[in-house]
Design a protein around this motif. Structure first.
Motif, short mmCIF file in Angstrom:
data_model
loop_
_atom_site.label_atom_id
_atom_site.label_comp_id
_atom_site.label_asym_id
_atom_site.label_seq_id
_atom_site.Cartn_x
_atom_site.Cartn_y
_atom_site.Cartn_z
N PRO A 48 2.76 2.41 -12.48
CA PRO A 48 3.21 1.01 -12.45
C PRO A 48 4.72 0.84 -12.44
CG PRO A 48 1.38 1.29 -13.98
CD PRO A 48 1.80 2.66 -13.57
N LEU A 49 5.43 1.57 -13.30
CA LEU A 49 6.87 1.40 -13.40
C LEU A 49 7.56 1.78 -12.09
CD1 LEU A 49 9.30 0.67 -15.17
CD2 LEU A 49 9.39 3.06 -15.90
N GLN A 50 7.21 2.92 -11.52
CA GLN A 50 7.82 3.33 -10.26
C GLN A 50 7.45 2.40 -9.12
OE1 GLN A 50 10.06 5.48 -9.50
NE2 GLN A 50 10.26 6.69 -11.37
N ALA A 51 6.19 1.95 -9.12
CA ALA A 51 5.75 1.07 -8.05
C ALA A 51 6.55 -0.23 -8.02
CB ALA A 51 4.26 0.75 -8.20
N VAL A 52 6.93 -0.71 -9.18
CA VAL A 52 7.66 -1.98 -9.25
C VAL A 52 9.16 -1.80 -9.08
CG1 VAL A 52 8.27 -3.90 -10.79
CG2 VAL A 52 5.90 -3.13 -10.64
N THR A 53 9.72 -0.71 -9.62
CA THR A 53 11.18 -0.60 -9.69
C THR A 53 11.81 0.30 -8.65
OG1 THR A 53 11.08 1.25 -11.28
CG2 THR A 53 11.10 -0.99 -12.19
N SER A 54 11.07 1.17 -7.99
CA SER A 54 11.68 2.06 -7.00
C SER A 54 12.29 1.26 -5.86
CB SER A 54 10.64 3.04 -6.45
OG SER A 54 10.26 3.96 -7.45
N VAL A 55 13.36 1.80 -5.29
CA VAL A 55 14.12 1.10 -4.26
C VAL A 55 13.86 1.73 -2.90
CG1 VAL A 55 16.42 0.44 -3.47
CG2 VAL A 55 15.92 0.53 -5.93
N LEU A 56 13.49 0.91 -1.94
CA LEU A 56 13.30 1.34 -0.57
C LEU A 56 14.57 1.06 0.23
CD1 LEU A 56 9.76 -0.08 0.22
CD2 LEU A 56 10.37 2.31 0.42
N LYS A 104 0.83 -1.21 0.00
CA LYS A 104 0.00 0.00 0.00
C LYS A 104 0.86 1.25 0.00
CE LYS A 104 -3.75 2.26 2.62
NZ LYS A 104 -3.07 3.52 3.00
N ARG A 105 1.87 1.28 0.87
CA ARG A 105 2.75 2.46 0.93
C ARG A 105 3.50 2.65 -0.38
NH1 ARG A 105 4.48 0.29 5.65
NH2 ARG A 105 6.62 0.11 4.88
N ARG A 106 3.95 1.55 -0.96
CA ARG A 106 4.70 1.64 -2.22
C ARG A 106 3.83 2.23 -3.32
NH1 ARG A 106 9.24 -0.70 -4.95
NH2 ARG A 106 10.14 -1.32 -2.96
N LEU A 107 2.58 1.81 -3.41
CA LEU A 107 1.66 2.36 -4.40
C LEU A 107 1.47 3.86 -4.19
CD1 LEU A 107 -1.07 -0.43 -4.42
CD2 LEU A 107 0.64 -0.01 -6.20
N GLU A 108 1.35 4.26 -2.95
CA GLU A 108 1.10 5.67 -2.64
C GLU A 108 2.34 6.53 -2.86
OE1 GLU A 108 -2.24 4.78 0.84
OE2 GLU A 108 -0.16 5.26 1.40
N ARG A 109 3.50 6.05 -2.42
CA ARG A 109 4.70 6.87 -2.49
C ARG A 109 5.27 6.98 -3.89
NH1 ARG A 109 4.65 10.06 1.61
NH2 ARG A 109 6.89 10.39 1.45
#
Length: 384
Positions: A304-312, A282-287
């Motif tokens: 979609p692209l950022q939700a899948v590839t962004s690094v936490l 949920k947080r990943r989708l929002e951020r």
């Protein structure tokens, strides 16, 4: 407790309990069109195909708690792996709503056959939980559908329904979340007869990904319910998807059709990052959403692209239920700064070389009293 189902088919209709049938049920859905020309705007805007080199949602089960799903539709053949009927009628989708939702989530890529419409996560599995027949249903059956989806191991549960707050519905949501299901729910639509708005459930419950509708201009759709605490928005106006009977429908309006786009992205995230819990998804989708800030848009349009590839950061990836985090995104290249950086790097290399040269030659010069050595200098001619 009555519930409202929001979409192009049954906008602001009140659900009432449907008794078990004593005679065959008439199933005569409104027909769709045979084919679609042109790429739907939602696909062009979200460009979820860019993620497919990393994942198409393999191994993820998405439950569609709706009006059933036409599992014989070409785009859903082999995608629907389980069908459950809670209406005591049959498994057929006699409305089309659930089929459209499933098509947005996981419709197969049939571009080789000239079909431009496709789902967000075409390798995901669909669990069809039929909780309404026609235009009727009740909140207890909706709650039962959410529980059944969780028991069947759904990783993501799509609920394109608006209801009032009810103890059994809240308990069902809590039950599914305890089994680590990501619940994605439509934020609901403004009632056209009086414009009254109130928070939609289950979208309003904690931990649920509440989805508002965006129009082709990127702004919140006029009908999208801003009273609900929105997580993200997704295309929900003028949507095209599969339709029961093997055809397609265009011009679908409603947060009902925005929610499955986000459910599809959630499936991509769960496939790519299987260690994340439902809060982290949920947080990943929002951020990673974009363009938020306006009333009723939450964090903005799902990306979609950022939700899948962004690094936490690693510490945040492990912190289940923690506060929202800032994701590290790749910087935009700056050619001028790149040139400066290369110049600095080149200068540093040159300076290092000079230091090494002096370190080697000065001691030798001192030993010779600064006299020329015997080293021959190549003049370009060799002695025969």
């Amino acid at each position: 407790m009555p519930v409202h189902w929001y979409g192009a088919v049954a906008l602001a209709l009140v659900f009432v309990p449907t008794p078990a049938p004593t005679r065959p049920v008439t199933c005569d859905p409104e027909p769709g069109i045979a084919e679609v020309t042109g790429t739907p705007w939602a696909q062009e805007r979200l460009r979820f195909q860019r993620v497919w080199r990393l994942t198409k949602g393999e191994g993820v089960a998405v439950a569609v708690v709706d009006s059933g799903v036409d599992a014989t539709h070409p785009q859903l053949a082999g995608v629907v792996t389980r069908q459950v009927d809670l209406t005591a009628t049959d498994q057929r989708d006699c409305v089309g709503h659930g089929t459209a939702v499933a098509g947005i989530i996981a419709g197969r890529d049939l571009t080789s056959r000239g079909v431009p419409v496709m789902g967000v996560a075409p390798a995901a599995r669909i669990l069809a939980i039929k909780q309404t027949q026609g235009q009727s249903g009740d909140v207890s059956r909706l709650a039962e559908g959410i529980r059944r989806a969780a028991d069947l191991g759904a990783d993501v549960i799509n609920v394109s329904v608006q209801a009032h707050d009810a103890p059994q519905l809240k308990a069902a949501v809590t039950y599914a979340q305890a089994k680590d299901a990501v619940i994605v729910a439509a934020a609901g639509n403004v009632k056209q007869e009086d414009g009254a708005v109130s928070p939609a459930y289950p979208a309003e419950y904690p931990g649920v990904v509440a989805v508002g509708s965006a129009s082709p201009d990127g702004k919140k759709s006029d009908f999208s319910n801003g009273a609900t605490r929105i997580s993200v928005t997704a295309p929900g106006a003028g949507v095209t998807s599969a339709w029961t009977g093997g055809g397609y429908r265009t011009g679908l309006d409603g947060t009902s059709f925005a929610a499955p786009f986000v459910a599809g992205v959630a499936a991509l995230v769960r496939a790519r990052h299987p260690d994340l819990d439902h809060w982290q998804v949920k947080r990943r989708l929002e951020r990673t959403a974009e363009g938020g800030g306006a009333s009723g848009t939450g964090a903005g349009l799902v990306n979609p692209l950022q939700a899948v590839t962004s690094v936490l950061p690693a510490t945040e990836e492990k912190a289940a239920g923690a506060a929202p985090v800032v994701l590290a995104r790749a910087p935009v290249p700056d050619e001028r700064m790149r040139g400066i950086a290369l110049g600095i790097a080149g200068g540093a290399v040159g300076a290092t070389g000079l230091v090494v040269f002096l370190a080697l030659t000065l001691p030798r010069g001192r030993r010779r009293g600064w006299r020329a050595g015997n080293t021959a200098i190549f003049t370009g001619k060799l002695k025969s």
